[in-house]
Write a protein that holds these residues in place. Structure first.
Motif, PDB file in Angstrom:
ATOM      1  N   GLU A  14      36.543  35.504  34.385  1.00 38.62           N
ATOM      2  CA  GLU A  14      36.070  36.871  34.174  1.00 38.62           C
ATOM      3  C   GLU A  14      35.438  37.405  35.450  1.00 38.62           C
ATOM      4  O   GLU A  14      34.511  36.807  35.997  1.00 38.62           O
ATOM      5  CB  GLU A  14      35.047  36.901  33.040  1.00 38.62           C
ATOM      6  CG  GLU A  14      35.604  36.478  31.686  1.00 38.62           C
ATOM      7  CD  GLU A  14      34.523  36.467  30.625  1.00 38.62           C
ATOM      8  OE1 GLU A  14      34.173  37.562  30.133  1.00 38.62           O
ATOM      9  OE2 GLU A  14      34.016  35.383  30.303  1.00 38.62           O
TER      10      GLU A  14
ATOM     11  N   GLU B 198      42.332  33.052  34.331  1.00 45.03           N
ATOM     12  CA  GLU B 198      41.463  33.046  33.146  1.00 45.03           C
ATOM     13  C   GLU B 198      39.978  32.967  33.479  1.00 45.03           C
ATOM     14  O   GLU B 198      39.194  32.315  32.785  1.00 45.03           O
ATOM     15  CB  GLU B 198      41.881  31.934  32.175  1.00 45.03           C
ATOM     16  CG  GLU B 198      43.331  32.098  31.691  1.00 45.03           C
ATOM     17  CD  GLU B 198      43.732  31.059  30.642  1.00 45.03           C
ATOM     18  OE1 GLU B 198      43.013  30.066  30.483  1.00 45.03           O
ATOM     19  OE2 GLU B 198      44.778  31.281  30.005  1.00 45.03           O
TER      20      GLU B 198
ATOM     21  N   GLU C  54      41.638  41.045  41.732  1.00 41.37           N
ATOM     22  CA  GLU C  54      41.142  41.047  40.350  1.00 41.37           C
ATOM     23  C   GLU C  54      42.201  40.468  39.400  1.00 41.37           C
ATOM     24  O   GLU C  54      41.884  39.645  38.528  1.00 41.37           O
ATOM     25  CB  GLU C  54      40.821  42.475  39.904  1.00 41.37           C
ATOM     26  CG  GLU C  54      39.547  43.049  40.456  1.00 41.37           C
ATOM     27  CD  GLU C  54      39.346  44.498  40.030  1.00 41.37           C
ATOM     28  OE1 GLU C  54      38.183  44.906  39.877  1.00 41.37           O
ATOM     29  OE2 GLU C  54      40.356  45.215  39.844  1.00 41.37           O
TER      30      GLU C  54
ATOM     31  N   SER D 292      41.965  37.122  37.015  1.00 39.41           N
ATOM     32  CA  SER D 292      42.215  37.185  35.565  1.00 39.41           C
ATOM     33  C   SER D 292      43.352  36.259  35.148  1.00 39.41           C
ATOM     34  O   SER D 292      43.292  35.621  34.091  1.00 39.41           O
ATOM     35  CB  SER D 292      42.549  38.625  35.149  1.00 39.41           C
ATOM     36  OG  SER D 292      41.451  39.468  35.383  1.00 39.41           O
TER      37      SER D 292
END
Length: 228
Positions: A54, A52, A45, A49
């Motif tokens: 989601e 960049e 995760e 992130s």
């Protein structure tokens, strides 16, 4: 469409290690290829992130094969993001879902019988790791030659490491996601961990098969990206 490499750093036996799951971006939706060991959900995760993207846009997870470093966090992903569509080969699906005892577990149990004393502790630990993997149902079972992800990706059967192992070929990107059909070793494609291959002859054939694809970039789970 593009492919992003996700370098995941972790420690094993006091040494720094890396695996390289792949993230496919298509029409603003994300597809993750392989999920690392158990408890790697947060690591993956964070890497998504960092690039960049989601995580709520994660639509699919593709599993190349049943091994604890590839499916370890699959259950956690499905539990946290229940909408995710999980894709795997028809053969590997039976092991991942628990319908059939996995080849890797049977191999580990057989190898333990003839292990030297100094390796027995590791052999028992490895078996425990496999037995602790939580089963997950597969939403989409694929076969060699199937076109997925809006017909942008071709499933390539690459048996040897396991019998139902798949790699992914992207003609428009001239790229292959190899799983464990190939490792990037000294800037060359090689068989990943021959000692654990369930069929070394098939593994050699599969390596030749992906080398013969019209590809310029290979995303290897072990060793990272190789550009020819």
């Amino acid at each position: 469409m593009k492919i992003v490499e996700l370098p995941i750093e972790f420690e094993f036996n006091g040494q720094k290690n890396y695996i390289y799951p792949s993230l496919i971006i298509l029409n603003n939706e994300l597809t993750l290829v392989d999920t690392g060991y158990t408890n790697f959900l947060t690591l993956i995760e964070n890497e998504i992130s960092k690039n960049e993207y989601e995580i709520r846009r994660l639509k699919n997870i593709i599993i190349t094969h049943y091994d604890d470093d590839h499916i370890g966090s699959l259950y956690a992903f499905k539990e946290k993001y229940p909408w995710i569509n999980i894709i795997a080969s028809a053969i590997e699906s039976t092991y991942i879902s628990g319908e059939v005892k996995s080849e890797r577990l049977m191999q580990a149990e057989e190898m333990l019988k003839n292990m030297p004393n100094k390796k027995i502790k590791f052999g028992k630990w490895f078996i425990q790791q496999l037995e602790n993997l939580k089963h997950v149902s597969i939403d989409e079972k694929v076969l060699d030659g199937d076109m997925i992800l809006d017909n942008k990706c071709r499933v390539v059967a690459t048996p040897g490491h396991t019998s139902g192992h798949i790699s992914l070929y992207f003609p428009s990107l001239k790229s292959v996601i190899t799983g464990d059909a190939a490792v990037n070793e000294n800037h060359e494609l090689a068989i990943a961990n021959p000692y654990f291959c369930l069929n070394i002859e098939e593994a050699e054939q599969s390596l030749r098969k992906i080398k013969n694809l019209k590809a310029e970039t290979y995303y290897c789970y072990h060793g990272g990206k190789l550009t020819l």
